[in-house]
Design a protein around this motif. Structure first.
Motif, short mmCIF file in Angstrom:
data_model
loop_
_atom_site.label_atom_id
_atom_site.label_comp_id
_atom_site.label_asym_id
_atom_site.label_seq_id
_atom_site.Cartn_x
_atom_site.Cartn_y
_atom_site.Cartn_z
N ASN A 211 0.84 -1.19 0.00
CA ASN A 211 0.00 0.00 0.00
C ASN A 211 0.88 1.24 0.00
N GLY A 212 0.34 2.32 -0.57
CA GLY A 212 1.03 3.60 -0.54
C GLY A 212 0.63 4.38 0.70
N GLY A 213 1.31 5.49 0.93
CA GLY A 213 1.00 6.28 2.11
C GLY A 213 1.43 7.72 1.99
N VAL A 214 0.78 8.58 2.77
CA VAL A 214 1.10 10.00 2.84
C VAL A 214 1.21 10.37 4.32
N LEU A 215 2.27 11.08 4.66
CA LEU A 215 2.51 11.49 6.04
C LEU A 215 2.69 13.00 6.09
N LEU A 216 2.02 13.65 7.04
CA LEU A 216 2.19 15.07 7.30
C LEU A 216 2.88 15.26 8.64
N LEU A 217 3.87 16.12 8.69
CA LEU A 217 4.53 16.47 9.95
C LEU A 217 4.56 17.99 10.09
N GLY A 218 3.91 18.50 11.12
CA GLY A 218 3.98 19.91 11.43
C GLY A 218 5.12 20.16 12.41
N THR A 219 5.94 21.16 12.14
CA THR A 219 7.09 21.43 13.00
C THR A 219 7.11 22.90 13.42
N LYS A 220 7.84 23.15 14.51
CA LYS A 220 7.97 24.50 15.03
C LYS A 220 9.30 24.62 15.75
N TYR A 221 9.97 25.77 15.59
CA TYR A 221 11.24 25.98 16.29
C TYR A 221 10.96 26.33 17.75
N ASN A 222 11.64 25.63 18.66
CA ASN A 222 11.50 25.87 20.08
C ASN A 222 12.71 26.64 20.57
N PRO A 223 12.56 27.93 20.92
CA PRO A 223 13.72 28.72 21.33
C PRO A 223 14.33 28.27 22.65
N GLU A 224 13.56 27.52 23.46
CA GLU A 224 14.09 27.05 24.74
C GLU A 224 15.02 25.86 24.55
N THR A 225 14.66 24.95 23.65
CA THR A 225 15.51 23.78 23.41
C THR A 225 16.45 23.97 22.24
#
Length: 402
Positions: A211-225
Motif C-alpha cells: 500500500n502507498g501512504g502519505v505522512l504530514l509532519l507539522g514542525t515549530k522551532y522551540n527557542p528554549e531547546t
C-alpha cells in the motif's frame, strides 16, 4: 428584463465570492498537481575507451525532494580499478502524461531494488562489495517537500513504516530530535492551520498486501531547546489496490489532540512525505499514482481552558476569621482553595472545596499573616490558574487593655 439582468449579476457576484473564499482556504503546495518536471543528470565512469553508466538521466517533479545516497566505491573492470563517487538518487518514478485528474500530468512512483536503478554492468561488478542490506532490500520511493538527510532518514525508515497505523507511537520516534537534522525546509504556514490534505490516487500492488501512504509532519522551532520539534501530524496508509483515480484525505492533528497531556503548539512549517510503499515490507514494482494534491486551511482547535478567578478580596478579618470572595467567568464545576501561614506553596496548605464564590475561614491564629490560593475546577484534569491574596489577622486584646 431588468429583473433577469439583476438576478444574473447577483449570481455572478455570489459565484465570484464563493470562488474567492475557496481560493483563500487553500495553502499553496509547490507543484501539487505535478505539472512541472525537472531533469536529473545520469552518472558514468570512464574505463579506457569505455563509458560505464552507473545510472541514467532521470526526471522528477519540480519542487519535490528525494533522498540521495553517497556512493564512494571502487570497482574492477577489465583489470582496472575505477572509483565511483556520486550521490545516487534513491527513486524510481515517472511522469504520467495521460489520464491525469488535473492538468496533463500525474506522478507515478514505484518501490525498487538497487538493481532497478543502477546500470547492470556496474551493479554486477560492485554488488559483491556493497552492503548486503543495500543489495537485498526493496526500497520505497519517497518524495518530500523538504530535503531529507539520508543518513538520518534511512535508519528510521523501517520504524516509520512499522508505526504508520499508530500515530502516538510514530511521533515518539521524533521525541527530542531536532528536525533540522532530518529534513531541511517544508511548506511555510505563516500562521495558517493546515486542516487537511486532499488528492487523488491509484495503486498497483506488485504482489499482495502492499500500500502507498502519505505522512504530514507539522514542525515549530522551540527557542528554549534550540530545536525544531514535531508539534502535529496526520497520515493515510489506506492507499490500496485500485485501477482508477480515487479521492483520498489526510487530516492534520496537533500534538495536543494526539496526546492530551501536551499543550497546543502552532506549527510554522509542514512537511509532506509520499511513500510508494508505506509498510515495513515493500514489494518491488508496487506503484503509487498521485495527482491534484491540495492543502486546505482549517480552524485550529481551541485549547481546553478553565475559568479564571478575578477580583479576589478579603473582608471581615478578626483574630480567628476572615471572609474571601471573588468573581469568575465560565461555568466551573466548583472552586478549590488552599490557605496557610504566609509563604507556603500550593499543595502544602489546608485544602477547602466550595461551590460558592465566597469562603469563610475559621480557626485562624491571631496576629498572623496568611496566604490564600483560589482556583476554578472544571473537571478532574482541567483547572484554572491560582489566584492569591494575603492578609493579617487582628491582635488578641487582653481584659487589662480594655
Amino acid at each position: 428584463m431588468k429583473r433577469i439582468t439583476f438576478f444574473l449579476l447577483l449570481c455572478l457576484l455570489i459565484s465570484l465570492r464563493s470562488t474567492a473564499q475557496t481560493q483563500d482556504s487553500l495553502i499553496a503546495i509547490p507543484n501539487g498537481s505535478f505539472e512541472n518536471w525537472s531533469n536529473g543528470s545520469g552518472y558514468s565512469v570512464s574505463v579506457l575507451f569505455f563509458s560505464l553508466p552507473v545510472y541514467n538521466n532521470y526526471t522528477y517533479p519540480t519542487d519535490w525532494n528525494f533522498p540521495t545516497y553517497p556512493v564512494n566505491q571502487s570497482i574492477t573492470y577489465s583489470g582496472i580499478n575505477v572509483n565511483v563517487n556520486t550521490d545516487l538518487p534513491l527513486i524510481k518514478l515517472s511522469n504520467e502524461n495521460s489520464g491525469a485528474v488535473d492538468g496533463s500530468h500525474a506522478l507515478k512512483m514505484q518501490s525498487f531494488m538497487l538493481s532497478d536503478i543502477i546500470g547492470s554492468t556496474v551493479y554486477s561488478l560492485a554488488s559483491s562489495s556493497l552492503d548486503p542490506m543495500m543489495t537485498n532490500s526493496v526500497f520505497s520511493t519517497v518524495l518530500s517537500t523538504g530535503v531529507v538527510d539520508i543518513m538520518q532518514f534511512l535508519p528510521m525508515m523501517n520504524s516509520i513504516t512499522s508505526n504508520f497505523g499508530n500515530l502516538p507511537q510514530l511521533l515518539s520516534l521524533f521525541d527530542g530530535m531536532d528536525m533540522n537534522t532530518l529534513i531541511n525546509g517544508g511548506i511555510p504556514l505563516n500562521g495558517t492551520f493546515p486542516g487537511r490534505l486532499t488528492g487523488y490516487y491509484k495503486y498497483t500492488e506488485a504482489g499482495s498486501g502492499d500500500n502507498g501512504g502519505v505522512l504530514l509532519l507539522g514542525t515549530k522551532y522551540n527557542p528554549e531547546t534550540h530545536r525544531r520539534e514535531v508539534v502535529g501530524a496526520g497520515y493515510n496508509v489506506a492507499l490500496t489496490e485500485t485501477s482508477s483515480y480515487t479521492p483520498f484525505e489526510v487530516v492534520y492533528n496537533p500534538l495536543s489532540v494526539i496526546d492530551p497531556s501536551t499543550s497546543y503548539e502552532e506549527a510554522d512549517s509542514l512537511v509532506i512525505f509520499l511513500f510508494s510503499s508505506a509498510n515495513p515490507y515493500p514489494q518491488q514494482g508496487s506503484a503509487l499514482f498521485l495527482d491534484h494534491l491540495q492543502l486546505w486551511a482549517g480552524e485550529a482547535p481551541q485549547p481546553d481552558t478553565c475559568s479564571a478567578i478575578f477580583n479576589l478580596t478579603v473582608s471581615d478579618v478578626d483574630t480567628m476569621h476572615a471572609t474571601l470572595s471573588w468573581t469568575y467567568e465560565g461555568e466551573p464545576d466548583h472552586f478549590e482553595a488552599e490557605y496557610g501561614v504566609q509563604g507556603f506553596a500550593p499543595s502544602n496548605g489546608t485544602p477547602v472545596n466550595t461551590n460558592s464564590s465566597s469562603l469563610f475561614l475559621t480557626d485562624l491564629q491571631p496576629d498572623s499573616y496568611y496566604d490564600v490560593y483560589v482556583r476554578c475546577v472544571c473537571d478532574e484534569s482541567l483547572m484554572g490558574e491560582w489566584a492569591m491574596i494575603s492578609f493579617h489577622t487582628d491582635t488578641l486584646r487582653s481584659c487589662r487593655q480594655l
